[in-house]
Write a protein that holds these residues in place. Structure first.
Motif, short mmCIF file in Angstrom:
data_model
loop_
_atom_site.label_atom_id
_atom_site.label_comp_id
_atom_site.label_asym_id
_atom_site.label_seq_id
_atom_site.Cartn_x
_atom_site.Cartn_y
_atom_site.Cartn_z
N THR A 85 0.84 -1.19 0.00
CA THR A 85 0.00 0.00 0.00
C THR A 85 0.88 1.25 0.00
N PRO A 86 0.33 2.38 -0.43
CA PRO A 86 1.13 3.62 -0.40
C PRO A 86 1.66 3.94 0.99
N PHE B 126 4.49 1.64 1.77
CA PHE B 126 5.66 2.00 0.95
C PHE B 126 6.42 3.15 1.60
#
Length: 249
Positions: free
Chosen positions: A130-131, A134
């Protein structure tokens, strides 16, 4: 000039100095991506998102740790052999801006090192995150690199550049293998898995895997990693004071 202004000046100077040697920047960034391309992509990771993500993380960590160790180990040793560095260190200014500028430069090149491997992993494997994870992984990589950053400073302030390069190589590659940066540590024999948990490279790998994938490291790995941070910080401080005492007393 204020401390912040001096830090910006040192950071800009060191950044430009390193960017003028593109091969030094490119080699640290390209090797992990090539390893992923040749040794991971062709061997069945495409359908296993967990294994693919772990492989990408391991090689990204490899790039960051390599960048830290060689940038600070070889880079500092090389600077010490030029007239400019001793001159700057004799100026009536604190060492903090100079050291902070070097640290910021190392962080920039560490982040550059993970770009190619991340792009290859996203394009050619089923690695996913997921962002938010990350971003957490990026922060974790900088934390995970601390023993290698501090170890690099220890080497750089202790050895001439001709010795610093082979010493960093002898230190780094066994640690990279033993820490599971080339092969998943689950494939190691039992004795090597135990030894691996005591290495700073294994702690670095597991911390970033934890941030990106949510797979918690063992308590032994975390405790050993924290111990390595303390030990390398003490060694770096000792090496800096020793170099200062020998060259400027």
């Amino acid at each position: 000039m204020t401390t912040l202004a001096l830090t910006r000046t040192h950071f800009r100077y060191l950044l430009l100095e390193n960017l003028r040697v593109p091969i030094a920047v490119g080699s640290a960034a390209i090797f992990p991506a090539l390893s992923l391309l040749f040794f991971v992509v062709p061997f069945g990771y495409g359908d296993d998102s967990v294994a693919a993500t772990s492989a990408v993380v391991q090689l990204a960590v490899f790039g960051v740790l390599s960048s830290f160790l060689f940038t600070f180990g070889v880079g500092v040793a090389d600077d010490r052999e030029h007239a400019w560095d001793p001159y700057v260190r004799t100026l009536p200014a604190a060492a903090t801006p100079r050291i902070a500028g070097r640290l910021l430069t190392g962080f920039v090149f560490a982040l550059i090192a993970i770009v190619p491997v991340t792009v290859v992993g996203a394009a050619l494997t089923s690695a996913t995150t997921t962002p938010l994870r990350f971003l957490a992984g990026l922060v974790a990589m900088l934390v995970a690199g601390l023993p290698f950053l501090l170890g690099g400073l220890t080497v750089g302030y202790s050895l001439p550049v001709k010795a610093a390069l082979p010493v960093t190589q002898l230190i780094f590659f066994p640690l990279a293998f033993g820490g599971g940066l080339f092969l998943p540590p689950q494939l190691f024999p039992v004795w090597l898995q135990t030894v691996s948990q005591l290495l700073p490279s294994r702690g670095a790998r597991d911390i970033v895997v934890w941030a990106v994938q949510g797979i918690a490291p063992s308590v032994l790995t975390v405790v050993a990693f924290a111990g390595w941070v303390v030990v390398t910080a003490a060694l770096a401080g000792w090496a800096y004071r020793r170099d200062e005492g020998r060259r400027f007393r």
